[in-house]
Write a protein that holds these residues in place. Structure first.
Motif, PDB file in Angstrom:
ATOM      1  N   LEU A 147      36.322  55.717  54.540  1.00  0.00           N
ATOM      2  CA  LEU A 147      36.929  56.369  53.381  1.00  0.00           C
ATOM      3  C   LEU A 147      37.348  55.369  52.307  1.00  0.00           C
ATOM      4  O   LEU A 147      37.493  55.739  51.143  1.00  0.00           O
ATOM      5  CB  LEU A 147      38.155  57.175  53.826  1.00  0.00           C
ATOM      6  N   SER A 148      37.527  54.115  52.680  1.00  0.00           N
ATOM      7  CA  SER A 148      38.008  53.095  51.743  1.00  0.00           C
ATOM      8  C   SER A 148      36.872  52.176  51.338  1.00  0.00           C
ATOM      9  O   SER A 148      36.079  52.511  50.467  1.00  0.00           O
ATOM     10  CB  SER A 148      39.164  52.315  52.385  1.00  0.00           C
ATOM     11  N   GLY A 149      36.757  51.023  51.970  1.00  0.00           N
ATOM     12  CA  GLY A 149      35.723  50.069  51.608  1.00  0.00           C
ATOM     13  C   GLY A 149      34.314  50.588  51.791  1.00  0.00           C
ATOM     14  O   GLY A 149      33.378  50.075  51.178  1.00  0.00           O
ATOM     15  N   GLY A 150      34.148  51.593  52.632  1.00  0.00           N
ATOM     16  CA  GLY A 150      32.828  52.186  52.806  1.00  0.00           C
ATOM     17  C   GLY A 150      32.246  52.713  51.512  1.00  0.00           C
ATOM     18  O   GLY A 150      31.022  52.741  51.330  1.00  0.00           O
ATOM     19  N   GLN A 151      33.111  53.119  50.604  1.00  0.00           N
ATOM     20  CA  GLN A 151      32.619  53.620  49.314  1.00  0.00           C
ATOM     21  C   GLN A 151      31.994  52.488  48.494  1.00  0.00           C
ATOM     22  O   GLN A 151      31.011  52.691  47.792  1.00  0.00           O
ATOM     23  CB  GLN A 151      33.779  54.272  48.548  1.00  0.00           C
ATOM     24  N   THR A 152      32.550  51.296  48.623  1.00  0.00           N
ATOM     25  CA  THR A 152      31.965  50.131  47.966  1.00  0.00           C
ATOM     26  C   THR A 152      30.654  49.741  48.631  1.00  0.00           C
ATOM     27  O   THR A 152      29.666  49.421  47.962  1.00  0.00           O
ATOM     28  CB  THR A 152      32.943  48.943  48.008  1.00  0.00           C
ATOM     29  N   SER A 204      45.359  47.114  51.968  1.00  0.00           N
ATOM     30  CA  SER A 204      44.546  48.318  51.901  1.00  0.00           C
ATOM     31  C   SER A 204      43.964  48.646  53.251  1.00  0.00           C
ATOM     32  O   SER A 204      43.699  47.783  54.063  1.00  0.00           O
ATOM     33  CB  SER A 204      43.409  48.120  50.890  1.00  0.00           C
ATOM     34  N   ASP A 205      43.763  49.950  53.536  1.00  0.00           N
ATOM     35  CA  ASP A 205      43.143  50.381  54.778  1.00  0.00           C
ATOM     36  C   ASP A 205      41.641  50.288  54.650  1.00  0.00           C
ATOM     37  O   ASP A 205      40.955  51.265  54.401  1.00  0.00           O
ATOM     38  CB  ASP A 205      43.522  51.840  55.073  1.00  0.00           C
ATOM     39  N   VAL A 206      41.091  49.106  54.810  1.00  0.00           N
ATOM     40  CA  VAL A 206      39.654  48.912  54.798  1.00  0.00           C
ATOM     41  C   VAL A 206      39.271  48.408  56.166  1.00  0.00           C
ATOM     42  O   VAL A 206      39.655  47.320  56.556  1.00  0.00           O
ATOM     43  CB  VAL A 206      39.224  47.913  53.720  1.00  0.00           C
ATOM     44  N   ALA A 207      38.537  49.198  56.915  1.00  0.00           N
ATOM     45  CA  ALA A 207      38.296  48.835  58.301  1.00  0.00           C
ATOM     46  C   ALA A 207      37.073  47.974  58.459  1.00  0.00           C
ATOM     47  O   ALA A 207      36.387  47.639  57.518  1.00  0.00           O
ATOM     48  CB  ALA A 207      38.193  50.103  59.134  1.00  0.00           C
ATOM     49  N   ALA A 208      36.791  47.651  59.696  1.00  0.00           N
ATOM     50  CA  ALA A 208      35.814  46.607  60.003  1.00  0.00           C
ATOM     51  C   ALA A 208      34.441  46.837  59.425  1.00  0.00           C
ATOM     52  O   ALA A 208      33.755  45.905  59.045  1.00  0.00           O
ATOM     53  CB  ALA A 208      35.707  46.451  61.510  1.00  0.00           C
ATOM     54  N   GLY A 209      34.011  48.084  59.373  1.00  0.00           N
ATOM     55  CA  GLY A 209      32.652  48.316  58.914  1.00  0.00           C
ATOM     56  C   GLY A 209      32.527  48.513  57.429  1.00  0.00           C
ATOM     57  O   GLY A 209      31.441  48.812  56.930  1.00  0.00           O
ATOM     58  N   ALA A 210      33.603  48.369  56.681  1.00  0.00           N
ATOM     59  CA  ALA A 210      33.570  48.684  55.266  1.00  0.00           C
ATOM     60  C   ALA A 210      34.422  47.715  54.471  1.00  0.00           C
ATOM     61  O   ALA A 210      35.596  47.964  54.237  1.00  0.00           O
ATOM     62  CB  ALA A 210      34.062  50.113  55.052  1.00  0.00           C
ATOM     63  N   PRO A 211      33.885  46.573  54.040  1.00  0.00           N
ATOM     64  CA  PRO A 211      34.674  45.593  53.307  1.00  0.00           C
ATOM     65  C   PRO A 211      35.242  46.149  52.011  1.00  0.00           C
ATOM     66  O   PRO A 211      34.623  46.969  51.349  1.00  0.00           O
ATOM     67  CB  PRO A 211      33.665  44.473  53.025  1.00  0.00           C
ATOM     68  N   SER A 212      36.417  45.684  51.644  1.00  0.00           N
ATOM     69  CA  SER A 212      37.091  46.154  50.444  1.00  0.00           C
ATOM     70  C   SER A 212      36.440  45.626  49.175  1.00  0.00           C
ATOM     71  O   SER A 212      36.035  44.480  49.109  1.00  0.00           O
ATOM     72  CB  SER A 212      38.555  45.699  50.478  1.00  0.00           C
ATOM     73  N   GLY A 213      36.376  46.474  48.171  1.00  0.00           N
ATOM     74  CA  GLY A 213      35.820  46.051  46.901  1.00  0.00           C
ATOM     75  C   GLY A 213      36.669  45.024  46.189  1.00  0.00           C
ATOM     76  O   GLY A 213      36.179  44.316  45.306  1.00  0.00           O
ATOM     77  N   ASP A 214      37.962  44.904  46.523  1.00  0.00           N
ATOM     78  CA  ASP A 214      38.806  43.924  45.843  1.00  0.00           C
ATOM     79  C   ASP A 214      38.970  42.654  46.653  1.00  0.00           C
ATOM     80  O   ASP A 214      39.761  41.794  46.296  1.00  0.00           O
ATOM     81  CB  ASP A 214      40.182  44.520  45.505  1.00  0.00           C
ATOM     82  N   ARG A 215      38.201  42.497  47.726  1.00  0.00           N
ATOM     83  CA  ARG A 215      38.224  41.249  48.473  1.00  0.00           C
ATOM     84  C   ARG A 215      37.104  40.345  47.991  1.00  0.00           C
ATOM     85  O   ARG A 215      36.173  40.784  47.337  1.00  0.00           O
ATOM     86  CB  ARG A 215      38.074  41.516  49.981  1.00  0.00           C
ATOM     87  N   ASP A 216      37.208  39.080  48.358  1.00  0.00           N
ATOM     88  CA  ASP A 216      36.237  38.085  47.918  1.00  0.00           C
ATOM     89  C   ASP A 216      34.957  38.203  48.720  1.00  0.00           C
ATOM     90  O   ASP A 216      34.816  37.636  49.781  1.00  0.00           O
ATOM     91  CB  ASP A 216      36.822  36.681  48.082  1.00  0.00           C
TER      92      ASP A 216
END
Length: 266
Positions: free
Chosen positions: A174-179, A5-17
């Motif tokens: 746009l990606s992990g930032g939403q989480t 997934s395109d989750v960049a440095a400032g926005a961790p992915s919601g599906d990561r640990d």
């Protein structure tokens, strides 16, 4: 090449640990031993190449300092304000560069005013700190200054390196930032007026938009002889993010940067 997934440095992915050990690693991951050639980058797609080469740094960034604290619910409003202040300098540098290169053959593909974040961050800071004067008093750390300077350097010449920095920040928002936005609302009680950085009012379908942004990045690779520069700058951006996250945590805690925290290769 593998996909992620395109989750960049400032926005961790919601599906990561998000509960993994947040202690800093002893060394930054090594870059790929054989970077892809320009032809290979174009063949597989620049956005896919970016995902692949930044994957180890991406995983490290998600567990670094201030970002790990946010995801774990251990942050504070003061720490978040400090992070925003330093990111504001970075986004200002990115957006000045993008604006200057609006008509450049490669960069023009990813100049999108609707994702520019400097204005949104400034508003968040004012609302979070209780006014313009209080927001202005939040310090710019050496790591934030170094990151902004690196972006300005990438904007020199044809500015093609800006694409790597834009990829890292905007697709992350746009990606992990939403989480991250949801976590901030739940753990720090931040209302929408303090989370404008993650609100994209001019974009209806975020997933469709991200696909279009990746396609624009892929097109940009055909407009430059140096797509490898974009990969190098994206990796540099992740390292600078990592250093900033640890520095924000240390400053917010009133401690020295943790032993073993990775130092970016700028």
């Amino acid at each position: 090449m593998t996909q992620r997934s395109d989750v960049a440095a400032g926005a961790p992915s919601g599906d990561r640990d998000a509960t993994a050990d947040a202690a800093p690693p002893t060394a930054a991951p090594a870059p790929p031993s054989t970077p892809p050639s320009a032809d290979e980058i174009r063949r597989i797609g620049l956005s896919s190449a970016l995902r692949e080469v930044t994957a180890p740094l991406h995983r490290q960034a998600e567990k670094a300092g201030a970002i790990s604290d946010i995801v774990r619910g251990r942050s504070s409003r003061a720490a978040y304000a400090l992070l925003l202040r330093n990111l504001h300098a970075v986004y200002e540098a990115i957006e000045r560069g993008l604006d200057r290169h609006r008509d450049s053959p490669a960069v023009r593909h990813i100049v999108r005013d609707e994702v520019f974040r400097a204005g949104a961050i400034a508003l968040d800071l004012e609302n979070l700190c209780g006014g313009t004067a209080a927001a202005a008093a939040v310090p710019l750390l050496p790591e934030g200054r170094a990151y902004a300077a690196a972006v300005a350097e990438a904007a020199a010449g044809d500015g093609v390196g800006l694409i790597g920095h834009a990829y890292t920040r905007y697709l992350g928002d746009l990606s992990g930032g939403q989480t991250v936005s949801q976590v901030l609302a739940r753990t720090l009680g931040l209302d929408a007026g303090m989370r404008n950085i993650y609100r994209f009012a001019g974009i209806g379908d975020l997933d469709a938009y991200k696909n279009g942004y990746r396609a624009a990045i892929d097109r940009a690779a055909f407009e430059t002889e140096r797509p490898d520069t974009i990969l190098a700058e994206a990796m540099r951006a992740f390292r600078l993010n990592i250093a900033l996250f640890w520095a924000v945590q240390a400053a917010a805690d009133g401690t020295a940067t943790r032993a073993g925290a990775p130092v970016p290769v700028a």
